[in-house]
Enzyme design. Structure first.
Site, mmCIF file in Angstrom:
data_model
loop_
_atom_site.group_PDB
_atom_site.id
_atom_site.type_symbol
_atom_site.label_atom_id
_atom_site.label_comp_id
_atom_site.label_asym_id
_atom_site.label_seq_id
_atom_site.Cartn_x
_atom_site.Cartn_y
_atom_site.Cartn_z
ATOM 1 N N HIS A 22 -1.922 3.718 -8.423
ATOM 2 C CA HIS A 22 -1.802 2.314 -8.023
ATOM 3 C C HIS A 22 -1.716 1.402 -9.244
ATOM 4 C CE1 HIS A 22 -2.448 -1.062 -5.196
ATOM 5 N NE2 HIS A 22 -3.013 -1.637 -6.246
ATOM 6 N N GLU A 23 -2.661 1.556 -10.154
ATOM 7 C CA GLU A 23 -2.687 0.686 -11.331
ATOM 8 C C GLU A 23 -1.536 1.007 -12.288
ATOM 9 O OE1 GLU A 23 -4.443 -1.880 -11.344
ATOM 10 O OE2 GLU A 23 -5.637 -1.323 -9.595
#
Length: 207
Positions: A22-23
């Site tokens: 995600h990051e």
């Protein structure tokens, strides 16, 4: 081994992968759009330790709701700030969905040919698929701090600045109410379960 401890151990790969992808998605798209801030801060990597927030990880494992270390970006480096904000915000959830699909296919192959009777392998893969779908759907909710809100804000903020400021003031309260009343479970759970079931139903075609 205690059931709760086993459950935590089986969930760790899914949690680390979901947060990392995600990051990394945010960092990668921001970098490709001209902002090298994530790279300079060491966030342009899939290494979990670069993205994990230890308190957020503990909260996630114990209560099922946590957070990763947010990727810092400088929108001023984008050629088109609005477009950049939208794409960077959307990238995080999209990378979670992509990982869920990749895990589905790779997991199917591994279970079928290498670990056909392994409960642990199938359980870990199922958790990776399910958690990434949940993570993707959750972050598309238009509540402050989530990517979905950032997308809506990037599109409509200029003509509705006061409304957004008021909304942000009560964002944490709204989120807390959604969690305590169970509304968040329905908002996230129903579409996440639909996506998960749709993906699993494809298994008969490929496996």
């Amino acid at each position: 081994m205690n059931t709760n401890i086993m459950d935590i151990l089986l969930s760790l790969p899914a949690v680390f992968l979901a947060m990392s992808f995600h990051e990394f998605g945010h960092a990668y798209v921001a970098y490709r759009l001209g902002d090298d801030t994530p790279k300079l801060q060491g966030r342009l990597t899939l290494a979990p330790l670069a993205h994990v927030d230890w308190l957020g990880l503990i909260m996630f494992l114990i209560f099922g709701f946590g957070w990763a270390k947010p990727v810092k970006i400088d929108p001023n480096n984008f050629k088109n700030r609005i477009k950049g904000d939208i794409l960077v915000s959307f990238a995080g959830p999209m990378f979670n969905f992509i990982l869920a699909v990749i895990s589905f296919f790779m997991g199917g192959v591994l279970i079928k040919f290498l670990f056909p009777t392994s409960y642990i392998a199938s359980n870990i893969i199922e958790r990776i698929i399910r958690l990434n779908i949940v993570f993707g759907v959750l972050n598309l909710i238009p509540i402050p701090t989530f990517d979905g809100y950032n997308i809506i804000k990037a599109i409509f903020f200029r003509s509705n600045a006061k409304a957004f400021w008021k909304y942000e003031r009560y964002g944490n309260i709204i989120l807390l109410i959604c969690i305590l009343t169970g509304i968040l479970n329905y908002i996230v759970g129903i579409p996440a379960q639909f996506l998960y079931n749709s993906l699993i139903h494809m298994s008969w075609i490929f496996f």
